[in-house]
Design a protein around this motif. Structure first.
Motif, PDB file in Angstrom:
ATOM      1  N   ALA A  51      37.985  26.905  47.637  1.00  0.00           N
ATOM      2  CA  ALA A  51      37.413  28.113  47.722  1.00  0.00           C
ATOM      3  C   ALA A  51      38.278  28.992  46.767  1.00  0.00           C
ATOM      4  CB  ALA A  51      37.280  28.780  49.046  1.00  0.00           C
ATOM      5  N   ALA A  52      39.670  29.020  46.731  1.00  0.00           N
ATOM      6  CA  ALA A  52      40.249  29.666  45.864  1.00  0.00           C
ATOM      7  C   ALA A  52      39.905  29.459  44.375  1.00  0.00           C
ATOM      8  CB  ALA A  52      41.881  29.536  46.159  1.00  0.00           C
ATOM      9  N   ILE A  53      39.822  28.206  44.043  1.00  0.00           N
ATOM     10  CA  ILE A  53      39.444  27.822  42.744  1.00  0.00           C
ATOM     11  C   ILE A  53      38.110  28.191  42.555  1.00  0.00           C
ATOM     12  CG2 ILE A  53      38.971  25.708  41.312  1.00  0.00           C
ATOM     13  CD1 ILE A  53      41.078  24.060  42.809  1.00  0.00           C
ATOM     14  N   SER A  54      37.148  28.037  43.349  1.00  0.00           N
ATOM     15  CA  SER A  54      35.813  28.646  42.964  1.00  0.00           C
ATOM     16  C   SER A  54      35.854  30.322  42.628  1.00  0.00           C
ATOM     17  CB  SER A  54      34.793  28.217  44.198  1.00  0.00           C
ATOM     18  OG  SER A  54      34.765  26.931  44.410  1.00  0.00           O
ATOM     19  N   ALA A  55      36.523  30.888  43.505  1.00  0.00           N
ATOM     20  CA  ALA A  55      36.646  32.357  43.503  1.00  0.00           C
ATOM     21  C   ALA A  55      37.279  32.714  42.168  1.00  0.00           C
ATOM     22  CB  ALA A  55      37.504  32.994  44.526  1.00  0.00           C
ATOM     23  N   ALA A  56      38.387  32.072  41.555  1.00  0.00           N
ATOM     24  CA  ALA A  56      38.869  32.087  40.281  1.00  0.00           C
ATOM     25  C   ALA A  56      38.076  31.959  39.090  1.00  0.00           C
ATOM     26  CB  ALA A  56      40.257  31.291  40.076  1.00  0.00           C
ATOM     27  N   ARG A  57      37.266  30.979  39.284  1.00  0.00           N
ATOM     28  CA  ARG A  57      36.157  30.495  38.239  1.00  0.00           C
ATOM     29  C   ARG A  57      35.013  31.599  38.173  1.00  0.00           C
ATOM     30  NH1 ARG A  57      37.081  23.884  38.731  1.00  0.00           N
ATOM     31  NH2 ARG A  57      38.636  23.834  36.743  1.00  0.00           N
ATOM     32  N   ALA A  58      34.597  31.884  39.533  1.00  0.00           N
ATOM     33  CA  ALA A  58      33.640  33.092  39.463  1.00  0.00           C
ATOM     34  C   ALA A  58      33.868  34.047  38.706  1.00  0.00           C
ATOM     35  CB  ALA A  58      33.149  33.237  41.018  1.00  0.00           C
ATOM     36  N   GLY A  59      35.376  34.524  38.870  1.00  0.00           N
ATOM     37  CA  GLY A  59      35.693  35.709  38.214  1.00  0.00           C
ATOM     38  C   GLY A  59      36.066  35.684  36.634  1.00  0.00           C
TER      39      GLY A  59
END
Length: 202
Positions: A51-59
């Motif tokens: 989830a942290a990786i996905s959030a970073a990539r979404a940003g």
């Protein structure tokens, strides 16, 4: 983003996690640091990391690096293979499904009080995350202490053939001298005193 994964019974308040965060803040790249409080369930811990990786990539942050200590190092190895990113392993657990058998039941946390309950099903969750052989070993940096009183550094070295390996003579499981190595591992992850180091993408 640099995703830091703490060890068993540890937290984002661990000595090494705080040192990494403080150094990145000093260098003006603190916004790229992430360190979730990992669930005792390995499956849920991986979900939190993902989830942290996905959030970073979404940003908009596509360049991910992972650093993990002890059990967090075990998770980091699996995530490094999955995402093909630079990965730093700090005295990583190699076969935690056997190491943690003795901890089944309620266990106190190192920081802030409280406890977690290790369940037999968690051993299978760990086995499901097993990595037998790393690929593209140049993406990995292993920092292993011969004086680790919890895990055998020789198993760490054998599991990271071809990686960038730095063996500390003596020391301990927590790597008490981590301040001497933090700049080096952060440089491997792509960060330096000037901020983000160009040309370090995996």
């Amino acid at each position: 983003m640099l995703l830091y994964l703490h060890g068993f019974r540890s937290s984002p308040q661990s000595f090494k996690a705080r040192l990494v965060q403080e150094r990145m803040r000093e260098w003006g790249v603190g916004r790229y640091y992430a360190c979730p409080l990992l669930n005792v369930s390995p499956a849920q811990a991986i979900a939190q990391a993902e989830a942290a990786i996905s959030a970073a990539r979404a940003g908009g942050d596509q360049d991910i690096a992972i650093m993990g200590s002890s059990l967090g190092g075990f998770y980091a190895r699996w995530l490094g293979e999955r995402h093909g990113c630079r990965t730093v392993l700090l005295n990583p657990a190699i076969h935690p499904w056997t190491d943690l058998q003795q901890y089944i039941g309620e266990q106190p946390l190192w920081h802030g009080g409280g406890s977690v309950t290790v369940e037999p099903r968690h051993m299978q969750e760990l086995i499901d995350l097993r990595v037998d052989t790393i690929t593209r070993p140049e993406r990995y940096y292993l920092l292993a202490a011969t004086g680790d009183e919890v895990l055998d550094y020789r198993e760490m070295v054998a599991a990271c053939t071809g990686a960038h390996i730095r063996i500390i003579s003596g020391s301990d499981h927590g790597i008490s001298e981590f301040a001497d190595y933090v700049d080096d591992v952060l440089a491997f992850c792509g960060y330096g005193p000037g901020g983000v180091v160009p040309g370090r993408a995996a």
